[in-house]
Design a protein around this motif. Structure first.
Motif, PDB file in Angstrom:
ATOM      1  N   LYS A 110       0.964  -1.239  -0.002  1.00  0.00           N
ATOM      2  CA  LYS A 110      -0.120   0.153   0.004  1.00  0.00           C
ATOM      3  C   LYS A 110       1.031   1.255  -0.003  1.00  0.00           C
ATOM      4  O   LYS A 110       1.710   1.426   0.640  1.00  0.00           O
ATOM      5  CB  LYS A 110      -0.996  -0.002   1.061  1.00  0.00           C
ATOM      6  CG  LYS A 110      -1.950   1.242   1.374  1.00  0.00           C
ATOM      7  CD  LYS A 110      -1.310   2.334   2.477  1.00  0.00           C
ATOM      8  CE  LYS A 110      -2.288   3.456   2.355  1.00  0.00           C
ATOM      9  NZ  LYS A 110      -1.421   4.216   3.363  1.00  0.00           N
TER      10      LYS A 110
ATOM     11  N   GLY B 144       0.696   5.506   0.699  1.00  0.00           N
ATOM     12  CA  GLY B 144      -0.126   6.529   1.002  1.00  0.00           C
ATOM     13  C   GLY B 144       0.141   7.844  -0.159  1.00  0.00           C
ATOM     14  O   GLY B 144       0.873   7.909  -1.106  1.00  0.00           O
ATOM     15  N   GLY B 145      -0.824   8.745   0.265  1.00  0.00           N
ATOM     16  CA  GLY B 145      -0.857   9.945  -0.558  1.00  0.00           C
ATOM     17  C   GLY B 145       0.532  10.731  -0.830  1.00  0.00           C
ATOM     18  O   GLY B 145       0.851  10.924  -1.955  1.00  0.00           O
TER      19      GLY B 145
ATOM     20  N   THR C 122       5.189   4.498   3.443  1.00  0.00           N
ATOM     21  CA  THR C 122       4.538   5.819   3.889  1.00  0.00           C
ATOM     22  C   THR C 122       5.881   6.768   3.661  1.00  0.00           C
ATOM     23  O   THR C 122       6.684   6.437   3.035  1.00  0.00           O
ATOM     24  CB  THR C 122       3.926   5.867   5.063  1.00  0.00           C
ATOM     25  OG1 THR C 122       3.440   6.903   5.183  1.00  0.00           O
ATOM     26  CG2 THR C 122       4.798   5.319   6.270  1.00  0.00           C
ATOM     27  N   ASP C 123       5.765   7.943   4.372  1.00  0.00           N
ATOM     28  CA  ASP C 123       6.593   8.862   4.076  1.00  0.00           C
ATOM     29  C   ASP C 123       7.612   9.026   5.473  1.00  0.00           C
ATOM     30  O   ASP C 123       8.510   9.972   5.618  1.00  0.00           O
ATOM     31  CB  ASP C 123       6.140  10.402   4.046  1.00  0.00           C
ATOM     32  CG  ASP C 123       5.051  10.800   4.893  1.00  0.00           C
ATOM     33  OD1 ASP C 123       5.028   9.971   5.990  1.00  0.00           O
ATOM     34  OD2 ASP C 123       4.564  11.888   4.889  1.00  0.00           O
TER      35      ASP C 123
ATOM     36  N   GLY D 109       9.083   3.888   9.583  1.00  0.00           N
ATOM     37  CA  GLY D 109       8.654   3.126  10.481  1.00  0.00           C
ATOM     38  C   GLY D 109       7.814   3.791  11.577  1.00  0.00           C
ATOM     39  O   GLY D 109       7.414   4.771  11.433  1.00  0.00           O
TER      40      GLY D 109
ATOM     41  N   TYR E  34       7.259   5.269  15.293  1.00  0.00           N
ATOM     42  CA  TYR E  34       8.410   5.849  16.122  1.00  0.00           C
ATOM     43  C   TYR E  34       7.589   5.995  17.393  1.00  0.00           C
ATOM     44  O   TYR E  34       6.422   5.569  17.684  1.00  0.00           O
ATOM     45  CB  TYR E  34       8.634   7.179  15.482  1.00  0.00           C
ATOM     46  CG  TYR E  34       9.833   6.961  14.706  1.00  0.00           C
ATOM     47  CD1 TYR E  34       9.586   6.524  13.205  1.00  0.00           C
ATOM     48  CD2 TYR E  34      11.137   7.366  14.991  1.00  0.00           C
ATOM     49  CE1 TYR E  34      10.638   6.532  12.342  1.00  0.00           C
ATOM     50  CE2 TYR E  34      12.076   7.305  14.016  1.00  0.00           C
ATOM     51  CZ  TYR E  34      11.828   7.052  12.782  1.00  0.00           C
ATOM     52  OH  TYR E  34      12.818   7.015  11.726  1.00  0.00           O
TER      53      TYR E  34
ATOM     54  N   ASP F  79       5.418  10.889  17.029  1.00  0.00           N
ATOM     55  CA  ASP F  79       5.610  11.344  15.581  1.00  0.00           C
ATOM     56  C   ASP F  79       7.096  12.012  15.459  1.00  0.00           C
ATOM     57  O   ASP F  79       7.497  13.221  16.195  1.00  0.00           O
ATOM     58  CB  ASP F  79       4.463  12.477  15.584  1.00  0.00           C
ATOM     59  CG  ASP F  79       4.522  12.748  14.237  1.00  0.00           C
ATOM     60  OD1 ASP F  79       5.391  12.676  13.332  1.00  0.00           O
ATOM     61  OD2 ASP F  79       3.194  13.498  13.643  1.00  0.00           O
ATOM     62  N   PRO F  80       7.764  11.473  14.449  1.00  0.00           N
ATOM     63  CA  PRO F  80       9.149  11.878  14.260  1.00  0.00           C
ATOM     64  C   PRO F  80       9.147  13.397  13.842  1.00  0.00           C
ATOM     65  O   PRO F  80      10.135  14.011  13.877  1.00  0.00           O
ATOM     66  CB  PRO F  80       9.689  10.852  13.213  1.00  0.00           C
ATOM     67  CG  PRO F  80       8.486  10.335  12.697  1.00  0.00           C
ATOM     68  CD  PRO F  80       7.424  10.037  13.714  1.00  0.00           C
ATOM     69  N   ARG F  81       8.205  13.802  13.225  1.00  0.00           N
ATOM     70  CA  ARG F  81       8.064  15.071  12.820  1.00  0.00           C
ATOM     71  C   ARG F  81       8.018  16.343  13.865  1.00  0.00           C
ATOM     72  O   ARG F  81       8.249  17.311  13.925  1.00  0.00           O
ATOM     73  CB  ARG F  81       6.810  15.301  11.931  1.00  0.00           C
ATOM     74  CG  ARG F  81       7.150  14.537  10.664  1.00  0.00           C
ATOM     75  CD  ARG F  81       5.977  14.987   9.665  1.00  0.00           C
ATOM     76  NE  ARG F  81       5.904  13.998   8.551  1.00  0.00           N
ATOM     77  CZ  ARG F  81       6.910  13.652   7.520  1.00  0.00           C
ATOM     78  NH1 ARG F  81       7.861  14.615   7.754  1.00  0.00           N
ATOM     79  NH2 ARG F  81       6.793  12.465   6.957  1.00  0.00           N
TER      80      ARG F  81
ATOM     81  N   ALA G  17      -1.939   8.744  16.392  1.00  0.00           N
ATOM     82  CA  ALA G  17      -0.763   8.467  15.742  1.00  0.00           C
ATOM     83  C   ALA G  17      -1.234   7.913  14.284  1.00  0.00           C
ATOM     84  O   ALA G  17      -1.465   6.974  14.157  1.00  0.00           O
ATOM     85  CB  ALA G  17       0.266   7.331  16.388  1.00  0.00           C
ATOM     86  N   GLN G  18      -1.193   8.745  13.251  1.00  0.00           N
ATOM     87  CA  GLN G  18      -1.821   8.729  12.031  1.00  0.00           C
ATOM     88  C   GLN G  18      -1.278   7.754  11.072  1.00  0.00           C
ATOM     89  O   GLN G  18      -1.445   7.474  10.132  1.00  0.00           O
ATOM     90  CB  GLN G  18      -2.290   9.994  11.476  1.00  0.00           C
ATOM     91  CG  GLN G  18      -1.104  10.618  10.904  1.00  0.00           C
ATOM     92  CD  GLN G  18      -1.367  11.754   9.966  1.00  0.00           C
ATOM     93  OE1 GLN G  18      -2.180  11.767   9.362  1.00  0.00           O
ATOM     94  NE2 GLN G  18      -0.335  12.804   9.754  1.00  0.00           N
ATOM     95  N   VAL G  19      -0.018   7.262  11.553  1.00  0.00           N
ATOM     96  CA  VAL G  19       0.544   6.432  10.655  1.00  0.00           C
ATOM     97  C   VAL G  19       0.012   4.970  10.103  1.00  0.00           C
ATOM     98  O   VAL G  19       0.378   4.708   9.076  1.00  0.00           O
ATOM     99  CB  VAL G  19       2.187   5.984  11.158  1.00  0.00           C
ATOM    100  CG1 VAL G  19       1.933   5.287  12.524  1.00  0.00           C
ATOM    101  CG2 VAL G  19       3.151   5.376  10.382  1.00  0.00           C
TER     102      VAL G  19
HETATM  103  P1  ADP Z   1       0.089   8.159   4.353  1.00  0.00           P
HETATM  104  O1  ADP Z   1      -0.217   9.234   3.519  1.00  0.00           O
HETATM  105  O2  ADP Z   1       1.498   7.122   3.790  1.00  0.00           O
HETATM  106  O3  ADP Z   1      -1.137   7.009   4.565  1.00  0.00           O
HETATM  107  P2  ADP Z   1       0.121   9.382   6.749  1.00  0.00           P
HETATM  108  O4  ADP Z   1       0.382  10.995   6.762  1.00  0.00           O
HETATM  109  O5  ADP Z   1      -1.305   8.989   7.053  1.00  0.00           O
HETATM  110  O6  ADP Z   1       0.758   8.702   5.587  1.00  0.00           O
HETATM  111  O7  ADP Z   1       0.980   8.934   8.008  1.00  0.00           O
HETATM  112  C1  ADP Z   1       2.250   9.102   7.916  1.00  0.00           C
HETATM  113  C2  ADP Z   1       2.593  10.015   9.110  1.00  0.00           C
HETATM  114  O8  ADP Z   1       2.204   9.860  10.220  1.00  0.00           O
HETATM  115  C3  ADP Z   1       4.039  10.603   9.292  1.00  0.00           C
HETATM  116  O9  ADP Z   1       4.391  11.556   8.326  1.00  0.00           O
HETATM  117  C4  ADP Z   1       4.081  11.046  10.634  1.00  0.00           C
HETATM  118  O10 ADP Z   1       4.377  12.432  10.678  1.00  0.00           O
HETATM  119  C5  ADP Z   1       2.678  10.645  11.264  1.00  0.00           C
HETATM  120  N1  ADP Z   1       3.069   9.889  12.536  1.00  0.00           N
HETATM  121  C6  ADP Z   1       2.426  10.269  13.904  1.00  0.00           C
HETATM  122  N2  ADP Z   1       2.582   9.367  14.982  1.00  0.00           N
HETATM  123  C7  ADP Z   1       3.667   8.770  14.316  1.00  0.00           C
HETATM  124  C8  ADP Z   1       4.391   7.630  14.872  1.00  0.00           C
HETATM  125  N3  ADP Z   1       4.245   7.126  16.241  1.00  0.00           N
HETATM  126  N4  ADP Z   1       5.332   7.059  14.177  1.00  0.00           N
HETATM  127  C9  ADP Z   1       5.724   7.564  12.832  1.00  0.00           C
HETATM  128  N5  ADP Z   1       4.720   8.243  12.431  1.00  0.00           N
HETATM  129  C10 ADP Z   1       3.769   8.927  13.063  1.00  0.00           C
END
Ligand code: ADP
Ligand code: ASP
Ligand code: MG
Length: 401
Positions: A7, A9-10, A173-174, A177, A179, A182-184, A208-210
């Motif tokens: 899969k 992501g955007g 994804t971007d 893995g 974390y 949120d690594p940002r 945590a939207q990952v």
């Molecule tokens: P996609 O478009 O690939 O579905 P999302 O934006 O939905 O990607 O999810 C990826 C984002 O989730 C990352 O850019 C990151 O900022 C955020 N995120 C929030 N919490 C975490 C976490 N614990 N580990 C990794 N990423 C996280």
């Protein structure tokens, strides 16, 4: 030879360059002799833009039409990725949610997958085609288009992996893995090599939207191991599974959810049945209630405060305003300038003092707590929205996860 679901992501399919990058990953997997089913999200901010377009023409567009609109984003990505693969000489075919057999319930904008009819997909795979499926969408039993809720393409991928008995389900994804935060947001956040379904489900549900929380729920139910990894760097990501080898830390991660609203019902009669009436009405309007706090009764009245997703705030207020005269609510106060910050970890159960440590970190950072809620493996606090990021960092530092 095995079947692999991948899969993207955007941000991974944002533009032509990213599509070519994704096509290369898919092509390599196919060339290694695997059957490949690809699930794609809408490009970049497409879904947000579609929602904005709807709000320009209607104050309350119907949920059915919103699904027709929002599902177009994924269709663009699927067609473009398929063309890219074809151009590179690979046999690929795009399939919409209904062509790929996704049957859902009728809860538009937040539909649940009921069943996947696999015939068409198996047929394409039998012909050695790479199937490129639109994420996030399906049809209900009236053949109307539905969507699975924001971030739902992850769930499409896990559902396909479960239905087809895939050997692997990779969510590209971007980030590279999952974390500890949120690594940002938190520069010192650490990548986890593995995480349990239960902990990942809590983290996803708490903001945590990952990963989409329903994807984790489904992975646990059907025992699908998920790998979360980067579409830009080829290196191992994080495995989400039932049991992990790594030693139990006190907490596994910190999550933040800014899309929360707090509603206070002031001056309710202090008698039996009041909470029942309030929360059964909200349930009948499909509003999910999270943290609930009831004050001690005073002068035969009490207050009930609770949180909901901010997208449900208006529905909740409208419902409670209707109920107000018969129940005798003095005042309804709503506020969405709040954040929910949570810690998650199975290690919490055996470590007393985790809550105290979290509250101390907030105290040291001079952050006031409005509400608290706990369960076996998580503690959440409600704080002012502008302090959300500061709180995540302070808590993460305190636990040194
Ligand atoms: P996609 O478009 O690939 O579905 P999302 O934006 O939905 O990607 O999810 C990826 C984002 O989730 C990352 O850019 C990151 O900022 C955020 N995120 C929030 N919490 C975490 C976490 N614990 N580990 C990794 N990423 C996280
Ligand atoms: N495109 C949808 C969204 O933005 C689904 C997804 O990306 O998973 O929510
Ligand atoms: Mg996502």
């Amino acid at each position: 030879m095995s079947l692999i679901v991948q899969k993207f992501g955007g941000s991974s399919v944002r533009d032509a360059a990213r599509l070519k990058n994704v096509a290369r990953i898919v092509a390599d997997t196919y060339e290694a002799g695997n059957d490949v089913v690809v699930v794609v999200s809408a490009q970049g901010d497409t879904t947000d833009n579609l929602i904005a377009m709807a709000s320009e023409v209607a104050a309350k567009p119907s949920r059915r039409e919103m699904d027709v609109l929002m599902s177009t984003g994924e269709q663009i990505s699927a067609a473009l990725l398929t063309m890219t693969l074809n151009e590179m000489g690979f046999p690929a075919k795009s399939l919409t949610g209904w062509q790929a057999g996704f049957l859902t319930d009728s809860n538009h904008r937040s539909a649940r997958i009921r069943r996947i009819s696999k015939e068409r997909l198996e047929n394409e795979l039998g012909k050695k085609n790479i199937a490129v499926v639109t994420g996030f969408q399906g049809i209900n039993r009236y053949d109307d288009i539905t969507t699975l809720g924001r971030g739902g393409s992850d769930t499409s991928a896990v559902a396909l992996a479960a239905a087809l008995g895939a050997a692997r389900c990779q969510i590209f994804t971007d980030v590279d893995g999952v974390y500890t935060a949120d690594p940002r947001l938190v520069k010192t956040a650490r990548k986890l090599s593995e995480i349990t379904y239960d902990e990942m489900l809590e983290l996803a549900t708490l903001g945590a939207q990952v990963l989409h929380n329903r994807s984790v729920e489904m992975a646990k139910r059907y025992n699908v191991e998920i790998e979360v990894l980067s579409s830009l760097e080829r290196k191992p990501g994080t495995i989400v599974k039932e049991v992990v080898k790594v030693e139990k830390m006190m907490i596994t991660g910190v999550a933040k959810d800014d899309k929360v609203a707090r509603i206070a019902l002031v001056g309710l009669p202090d008698k039996p049945g009041v909470a029942f009436k309030v929360f059964s009405l909200l349930a009948s309007r499909r509003v999910n209630v999270d943290i609930i706090l009831q004050s001690i009764g005073r002068d035969n009245t009490k207050d009930i405060t609770f949180t909901v997703a901010d997208s449900d705030k208006q529905i909740a207020i409208d419902a409670l305003t209707e109920l107000s005269p018969s129940l005798g609510i003095k005042e309804i106060v709503a506020d969405d300038m709040i954040s929910k910050v949570s810690i998650v970890g199975a290690g919490m159960e055996s470590n007393p003092g985790v809550a105290a440590k979290m509250f101390e970190a907030l105290f040291d950072a001079n952050i006031n707590i409005h509400m608290i809620s706990t369960s076996e493996i998580k503690i959440s606090v409600l704080i002012d929205k502008e302090l959300g990021s500061k709180a995540v960092t302070a808590i993460h530092n305190a636990f040194e996860v």
